[in-house]
Design an enzyme around this catalytic site. Structure first.
Site, mmCIF file in Angstrom:
data_model
loop_
_atom_site.group_PDB
_atom_site.id
_atom_site.type_symbol
_atom_site.label_atom_id
_atom_site.label_comp_id
_atom_site.label_asym_id
_atom_site.label_seq_id
_atom_site.Cartn_x
_atom_site.Cartn_y
_atom_site.Cartn_z
ATOM 1 N N THR A 12 0.822 -1.214 0.000
ATOM 2 C CA THR A 12 0.000 0.000 0.000
ATOM 3 C C THR A 12 0.853 1.260 0.000
ATOM 4 O O THR A 12 0.480 2.268 -0.607
ATOM 5 C CB THR A 12 -0.942 -0.029 1.227
ATOM 6 N N SER A 53 1.425 -7.502 -1.350
ATOM 7 C CA SER A 53 2.211 -8.561 -0.703
ATOM 8 C C SER A 53 1.470 -9.888 -0.604
ATOM 9 O O SER A 53 2.087 -10.922 -0.354
ATOM 10 C CB SER A 53 2.698 -8.104 0.666
ATOM 11 N N THR A 86 1.630 -4.677 3.937
ATOM 12 C CA THR A 86 1.423 -5.072 5.329
ATOM 13 C C THR A 86 0.796 -6.467 5.453
ATOM 14 O O THR A 86 0.902 -7.096 6.503
ATOM 15 C CB THR A 86 0.514 -4.065 6.049
ATOM 16 N N ASP A 87 0.144 -6.934 4.381
ATOM 17 C CA ASP A 87 -0.598 -8.197 4.488
ATOM 18 C C ASP A 87 0.294 -9.375 4.875
ATOM 19 O O ASP A 87 -0.112 -10.244 5.655
ATOM 20 C CB ASP A 87 -1.306 -8.520 3.164
#
Ligand code: ASP
Length: 352
Positions: A12, A53, A86-87
């Protein structure tokens, strides 16, 4: 003057509107241009990839591991920042931490709001990551995660909020440092096992399949067995409570272990360790069947530990030896901080 290399991978923090939703497409230079660089820090950018990700593969993660290693071969570099979605940040950060054999900090960061958002969190997170990566105080602290004014150890830290700015925490631990008024306040040094050597460059065909299966009410062993049938060399069982399932799942675990599959046991519960307390399908029986309890690691990081153990012991086959004593299981136990023997965490009540 500190020299930091930013390895840009997408997420992101590098995302723009694509007409129907956001996706990573920006290069590292565009991401860096959003952030204030701490005074006295020089920055060089390495553009490794620009993807969301959730799409990362083991091959991508090994490329990141190797790139970080190459960057650190330059003694003029003081630290690394990895910008990442961040995933799955917790997975890549832990993989690098397990192999990080260098005092210089490697600091992962990202954002919950996209690149061009007004008041986005990316610029602050990247500033804090650059500060941490250039800090002499954080040498010897392993791989770290800078997010929302906190610096976390990679080990144990997971994404705990889907949308809010304070997206990361170790639910069983505490932050390594805080960033207050542009200064680092270091609280503790994370405990880490001895680092693994870099895995040899692997062809895709040589990379082991490692699956994750979650237990729930009414679950049978079908999905677990399907993973083994699909050729998984490791399976992470996400059990209930302190690590419990059913006698049928225990039987499936025993059969998988006897076929040389590494089985790791974690839980759906956010915080606390898995522990050998219950029988009739509980962690007592799963451990006896050969599953390795993974302490306070949650599914994504338990999977990375299994993957790293398999990559560190090429050509070994757990089916050749007594479950629990083969090289891959020994390495996995060391990586997760499990005791060498399956000693019960809770003692049986004294006989009356
Ligand atoms: N979907 C994004 C990713 O992981 C989410 C993020 O970066 O926050 O790439």
């Amino acid at each position: 003057m500190g020299q930091v290399v930013v390895i840009s991978t997408g997420g992101t923090i590098a995302s723009r509107w694509q007409g129907s939703g956001f996706a990573a497409d920006a290069r590292g230079g565009d991401v860096l241009a959003t952030a204030a660089v701490p005074e006295g820090v020089g920055v060089r950018v390495v553009d490794l990839m620009s993807v969301n990700s959730a799409r990362l593969t083991t091959r991508d993660q090994l490329a990141l591991l190797r790139t970080a290693h190459e960057v650190l071969s330059d003694p003029g570099v003081d630290g690394i920042v990895v910008t990442h979605g961040t995933d799955t940040l917790e997975e890549s950060a832990f993989l690098l931490d397990l192999h990080h054999d260098d005092p210089r900090p490697v600091v992962f960061t990202g954002a919950q709001l996209p690149l061009e958002a007004a008041d986005g969190d990316g610029p602050r997170n990247l500033h804090d990551a650059l500060l941490a990566a250039s800090s002499a105080e954080l040498r010897g602290h392993g791989v770290l995660v800078a997010f929302d004014g906190r610096i976390h150890a990679a080990r144990g830290t997971i994404k705990v909020r889907t949308l809010a700015a304070d997206a990361f925490a170790d639910p069983s631990g505490s932050p390594v440092a805080d960033v207050e008024d542009g200064r680092l306040l270091v609280h503790r040094r994370p405990e880490r096992p001895a680092p693994l050597p870099l895995p040899p460059p692997a062809e895709a065909a040589a990379l082991p399949r490692v699956d994750v299966v979650m237990h729930h009410c009414d679950a049978d062993p079908l999905l677990f067995e399907a993973a083994v049938g699909a050729g998984a060399r490791g399976v992470v069982l996400v059990a209930t409570g302190a690590g419990n399932a059913t006698p049928e799942v225990v039987a499936a675990v025993e059969a998988a272990v006897s076929r040389g599959v590494l089985v790791a046991l974690t839980t759906r519960v956010p915080a606390g360790p898995v522990a050998e307390i219950y029988t009739h399908g509980g962690a007592v029986d799963l451990a006896a069947a050969g599953a390795v309890l993974t302490g306070t690691l949650r599914a994504g990081q338990a999977r990375i530990a299994v993957l790293a153990a398999a990559l560190a012991t090429p050509g070994t086959d757990a089916a050749d030896s007594v479950p629990g004593t083969d090289p891959r299981t020994r390495v996995l136990r060391r990586l997760v901080g499990a005791p060498a023997a399956d000693a019960p965490a809770v003692s049986a009540p004294a006989a009356a």
